[in-house]
Structures are given as C-alpha cells and as structure tokens.
Design an enzyme around this catalytic site. Structure first.
Site, PDB file in Angstrom:
ATOM      1  N   GLU A  97       0.865  -1.187   0.000  1.00  0.00           N
ATOM      2  CA  GLU A  97       0.000   0.000   0.000  1.00  0.00           C
ATOM      3  C   GLU A  97       0.897   1.231   0.000  1.00  0.00           C
ATOM      4  O   GLU A  97       0.943   2.007   0.952  1.00  0.00           O
ATOM      5  CB  GLU A  97      -0.929  -0.003   1.219  1.00  0.00           C
ATOM      6  N   HIS A 134      -4.494  -4.639  -0.252  1.00  0.00           N
ATOM      7  CA  HIS A 134      -4.182  -3.540  -1.182  1.00  0.00           C
ATOM      8  C   HIS A 134      -3.262  -4.000  -2.308  1.00  0.00           C
ATOM      9  O   HIS A 134      -3.674  -4.054  -3.453  1.00  0.00           O
ATOM     10  CB  HIS A 134      -3.591  -2.327  -0.457  1.00  0.00           C
TER      11      HIS A 134
END
Length: 505
Positions: free
Chosen positions: A354, A379
């Site tokens: 992320e 993510h």
C-alpha cells in the site's frame, strides 16, 4: 452455476510464438479477431459463460456504461469526494446496489458505520463526555463519574448538559461529524495536499472514535449496525480487521481481548439469526505495525491462543497502520514465524504494497508477505513493480484485496482508470473488491467501490461476467472452509439468479 475454465496462457504463448516466427507482413482479419477474443478471454470474467438472462442484463449494462462515459464529468477520473453525488445518480450504481456482491474481505472495525448514526445515536446517550485536543481533534468517554483529565485535552464536557443549553444542536453535531470522517465538501486536494497530511487526519479520526465505540453497550450496537449497513448493500459475508481492544464499562472496568472476540461472535450469531440470508462474519485480529518486536511476539502468542479457542470466528492475523511509516514485515519475521515453527495454523492476511514508494524496505513487504505464506494481500498497490511477487501470488492463488476509493483518497492514485488493478483485471489476476474504511470516506458498504472497479478499472471491456467473477472471488478467496464456501456460493447463486431475473429487461 457457470464454470470458470482454466485461463488459456499456453494458447496465448503458442499464438504469439506463431506470429513472431511466421514473419507475415499482411495482417489476417481472422487472426486479428482471434487475438482480440483470446485477450478478452484472459480478463476477469472472460471465461464466464452467461445465461440468456445474464446476456440481456449485460447488454443493458454496456448501454449504461457507454452513456456514463459520455457524461461531461466522468466519476472515476475525479476525486471520490467530488464524484460521490454523481455516482449516486448513476443507473449503473443503482444496479450495483441491488447486486449480490458476496463478501467484503477488507474492512476495518471502527470505520464501517456512517458517522451520522454515531453522532445521532451514540453521542446522545447518557454519561457521554467530550474534550478538545491541542491538535483540534476531539476525544470521548462514557463514565458514571467525572472522568480524569486527559493530557493535551481540554476539560471534559458532559454532552447532555451542553446540548441542553443550545437552541439548535445541528451545527454542533455537524462539527462532531467533521471530526469523524475524511470527507469534505471543500476541494480535497487543497484540504489534503500530501499523504502526510491526510494520514495524520486519518489517525486522529480513529482516536476520536475510540472512546465511543470501545464502550461495551455501544460496541455491541455499533457492530450490529455495521453488519446491517453491509447487509442492506447486499453483502452477505464479512471479514473484519479488528484490533480487539479492551472494551470498557461505565464504571471504568475493562474486558480482555477474549471477551471482545466472544462478543463479536455473539453479535454475529444474533445478526445471522435475525437475517437468515446473511452468511456470517469472521475476525482478522490486527496489531499496529508501529509496535516493537517484543510486543509483536507477545501479540502473536495471544493470536495463536485466540485462534485455538475461537476457530469459528477468528480468521487470522494482520498488521495495520500506514505502511510507509511503520516497520516492515521483515522486522517482525521472528515473531511472525512462531506459528509455523510450532506447527500452529494461524493464517496471515497481510497489508502489503500500500505504497507508491519504490525500492524501500516497505516496498519489499509484498515479497515478505508471500514468504510468510499470507493467505491474501491487503491492497497490493505496488504489485506491478514486483514481477516475482505478481507471478507467485497468481500461482498460489493469493488474491489482492483491492480498495479503489481508499487508494485514491489516501493519495496513491488520482484517476482510477490508472489504478494498477486495471492492468491486473485485464489478465485475470486473482482479485477481490472491498471498501477498507467506507464510513471515513463518506461511502458505505461495497457498491461505491464496485462502481469504481467496474466503470473505472474495467473500461468498456468489463462486463457482467467481470462483476460475477469478482463476487464469486469474494467467497472463493475467503477464510471459510471449502464446505462453508460451497454453502455460501449456493446461497449467493440463488440471490444472483433472482437479481438477474428482476433486472434483465
């Protein structure tokens, strides 16, 4: 149920090899069409065989999407705070709200309920105190007596007394709401000029919520309300990242993490009893990545004990917090290796990638997450920069939990057409769509993120098969056992067929 065929990577390789070796100078229309169809078959949903009714609905979706792309303002190209009202008027969004979306596999515990419910319901309860911090944030506590002063905070104010003196509480309530969300009616680029600024506000919001939602009566009601909001958005299953905090009572006494997890279990059972077509929820126990190695080791020990004692509700373990500023997974490798070293099954669901940084220790979290045998990747925004991690995750079936709106609001990408997941969808990489912290972004449930993925990532080529595969993925890549996955898929399939029959005009 339609069957997903194996993706034809070998066929693609053979066809490309033929073109490279043939040296043809005159393009053949039939071969061109074969290449186009072969590429389309590789994308998410490209192998999905649609029924007649699904094909009619797909035709309607394509018509609506073309109309959407002709709008003067195209929502996926805009910041979500500016686009939200446009999305709400979209016929596609209206359809996605009705669509059974399967499970939400990446949602955080104290960011799932809209802030208006918190202010109107929770802060109006008796014994609720509030103070203002030096950084212009707010803190709350419920107490049967006057609370002890907090460092760097004003004197406590009893809200029921304060509101009793007001002629109109609307502005006051709105100011509280403003401290509990990132959403703003102002220009978001001006309000949040950098990642540092927005992450600082992001963390202050969680601290503002903390004293409210960790109060035992509120904690139960908050979680039930969170399940309700996802259920109303046609989500049938939830995997919740939860810090499992010590929950407090009005007299100031505290419950331990086992009590918190057991309460999650009890509320989940009550909700599923009240809503038989909701399949359930499981908890991924989390710890902030800013802790030291000793705290991590102690927490992993506790996670193993909770996994043993609560196997039905406890899904696994993860680390949370801003990845760029937190400690990398490799720093915690000894603690995170404890379960495997003892032969204990503690599944991991690591946040990794992320970030938009490249070449840092943090940027290596994707590889380390796979080395530590993560079940999914939270993510994975940086995955395109890691071809080895990308190939490993594909071969192992380690799905990315993609949260489009979160990635945009937290300033990893501006135009969602350029999100890395757009490229991953074209090659059918294992993905699920989730919403991360919807209440903090002015969203709810999953429909907004599905809209951004379908209209923004997918472009013209994504279709009903794409949506169907993404929904199926949310069950296929969940932490449910294979037997429970089959039951969940059967429940989802019945709801899907009803949805298609009601909307395929």
């Amino acid at each position: 149920m339609a069957v997903l065929l194996q993706r034809p990577h070998a066929a693609v390789a053979c066809l490309l090899l033929y073109f490279l070796s043939s040296g043809l100078s005159i393009p053949d229309p039939r071969q061109r069409e074969a290449l186009i169809q072969l590429e389309a078959s590789m994308q998410t949903g490209g192998q999905m065989v649609l029924t007649d009714a699904e094909q009619r609905l797909d035709t309607l979706l394509l018509k609506r999407k073309l109309e959407e792309m002709d709008r003067a303002q195209f929502p996926p190209a805009m910041h979500f705070f500016k686009a939200r009202d446009l999305i709400r008027t979209s016929p596609i969004f209206n359809l996605l709200q009705k669509m059974p979306k399967g499970g939400a596999l990446h949602v955080h515990d104290f960011a799932m309920v809209d802030v208006e419910w918190i202010v109107k319901n929770v802060t109006y309860r008796p014994h609720c105190y509030m103070c203002y911090t030096d950084s212009q944030s707010i803190r709350f506590i419920f107490s049967s007596r006057w609370p002890k002063a907090l460092p760097h905070c004003s004197s406590w104010t009893l809200l029921e007394n304060l509101r009793a003196k007001m002629m109109n509480t609307t502005d006051f309530d709105n100011s509280i709401m403003g401290n509990m969300t990132l959403f703003t009616d102002q220009d978001p680029e001006a309000v949040y000029p950098s990642q540092d600024v927005i992450w600082d506000v992001f963390e202050q919001v969680f601290l503002a919520l903390w004293g409210l939602v960790t109060y035992a009566p509120v904690f139960r009601d908050y979680y039930y309300q969170g399940l309700t909001q996802f259920y109303l958005d046609n989500v049938m299953y939830l995997e919740l990242r939860a810090l499992l905090p010590e929950i407090y009572e009005l007299d100031g006494s505290y419950h331990d993490r086992a009590w918190t997890l057991k309460t999650y279990q009890e509320v989940t059972r009550r909700f599923t009893a009240d809503h038989p077509d909701f399949f359930g929820a499981r908890i991924i126990f989390t710890i902030h990545r800013g802790v030291n190695a000793t705290v991590m080791e102690r927490t992993v020990e506790e996670a193993m004990a909770l996994q043993r004692d609560f196997p039905d509700i406890m899904a696994g373990f993860d680390t949370v917090g801003r990845e760029d500023k937190g400690r990398p997974l490799w720093y915690f490798r000894d603690a995170l290796s404890l379960p495997a070293g003892r032969g204990v099954n503690l599944p991991f669901f690591f946040h990794a990638g992320e970030t938009d940084l490249e070449g840092t220790e943090v940027d290596q979290n994707l590889l380390d997450a796979l080395l530590l045998n993560t079940s999914r990747i939270g993510h994975g925004f940086a995955l395109l920069r890691h071809p080895v991690a990308k190939e490993l995750s594909r071969k192992r079936g380690v799905a990315l939990e993609v949260c489009p709106i979160s990635n945009q609001v937290l300033k990893l990408v501006n135009d969602l057409r350029n999100h890395p997941a757009a490229a991953l969808m074209t090659e059918g990489h294992p993905l699920v769509i989730s919403s991360d912290d919807p209440a903090l972004f002015g969203a709810s449930g999953l429909s907004y993120d599905f809209y951004e993925a379908f209209v923004g990532f997918g472009g013209i080529r994504s279709h009903l098969g794409s949506l169907k595969e993404l929904a199926i993925n949310s069950i296929k890549y969940s932490s449910l056992t294979p037997v429970l996955q089959e039951k969940a898929l059967a429940l989802w399939q019945r709801r899907w067929e009803k949805f298609v029959s009601e909307n395929a005009f």
